[in-house]
Design a protein around this motif. Sequence first.
Motif, short mmCIF file in Angstrom:
data_model
loop_
_atom_site.label_atom_id
_atom_site.label_comp_id
_atom_site.label_asym_id
_atom_site.label_seq_id
_atom_site.Cartn_x
_atom_site.Cartn_y
_atom_site.Cartn_z
N ASN A 38 0.83 -1.20 0.00
CA ASN A 38 0.00 0.00 0.00
C ASN A 38 0.86 1.25 0.00
N GLY A 41 2.61 1.67 -3.40
CA GLY A 41 1.69 2.15 -4.43
C GLY A 41 1.44 3.65 -4.32
N THR A 92 -3.99 -1.20 -12.04
CA THR A 92 -3.96 -1.69 -10.65
C THR A 92 -5.26 -1.33 -9.95
N GLU A 94 -7.59 -2.92 -8.20
CA GLU A 94 -7.85 -3.34 -6.81
C GLU A 94 -7.05 -2.52 -5.82
N LEU A 95 -5.81 -2.21 -6.14
CA LEU A 95 -5.00 -1.37 -5.26
C LEU A 95 -5.58 0.04 -5.23
N TYR A 96 -6.06 0.51 -6.36
CA TYR A 96 -6.68 1.84 -6.40
C TYR A 96 -7.88 1.90 -5.45
N GLY A 161 -0.09 -8.89 -0.62
CA GLY A 161 -0.82 -8.11 -1.62
C GLY A 161 0.06 -7.55 -2.73
N LEU A 164 -1.33 -7.02 -6.20
CA LEU A 164 -2.20 -5.89 -6.51
C LEU A 164 -1.46 -4.81 -7.30
N LEU A 165 -0.15 -4.75 -7.11
CA LEU A 165 0.67 -3.74 -7.79
C LEU A 165 1.47 -4.33 -8.94
#
Length: 212
Positions: A38, A41, A92, A94-96, A161, A164-165
């Motif tokens: 997180n 990102g 990305t 889901e990360l967003y 995670g 995610l990135l």
Amino acid sequence: MIKAHQQLIHDGLWNNNAALVQLLGLCPLLAVTGTLINGLGLGIATTFVLVGSNTTVSLIRHHIPKEIRIPVFVMLIASFVTNVQLIMNAFTYELYLILGIFIPLIVTNCAIIGRAEAFASKNPVVPSMIDGLAQGLGFTLVLMLLGGLREFVGQGTIFDGAHLLLGEWAKDLTLRFYLTDQKFLFAILPPGAFIGLAILVAIKNKIDDIKS
């Protein structure tokens, strides 16, 4: 010239780090650093905006009336943030969704508008670009360190995670140091973020004291 550029890099990473020295951008810093990914990102997004805004402000600095320079800077920063949102939505998503409102809130990050006003508006393009990159990397490193610390204490993992990135292949990058039935919420929630940041600031200050 090279020494001046090296000094800009050193200032951005250490001497004048936006998070550890200036204590700017603390809202997203404390809010989204539940995991290292997180933080990474958000750090990449912030660095992109810093480099883009610094470079653009430097290019047009002689053509902006002083009376409206701040609104112009904010508009430029907002345009780069919009680009970041579109890119993250595309690649990305889901990360967003996890980072949520803190991506558009990059527009209000004091570190970005501060560098545009204090440095880019007064210096040529190359130093401004280097300054934005250095400040962004310094901010990103703190985001990653704080996120990694909270993730390790809170759930016993590092790089959770990562897919995610970086994509599906990155699922294998997750390192698990211990198993737990429940996450240590104190570390993952905002109180843990404040304590973690205080630890990082204290470590930096101690290193500076030793050097001096």
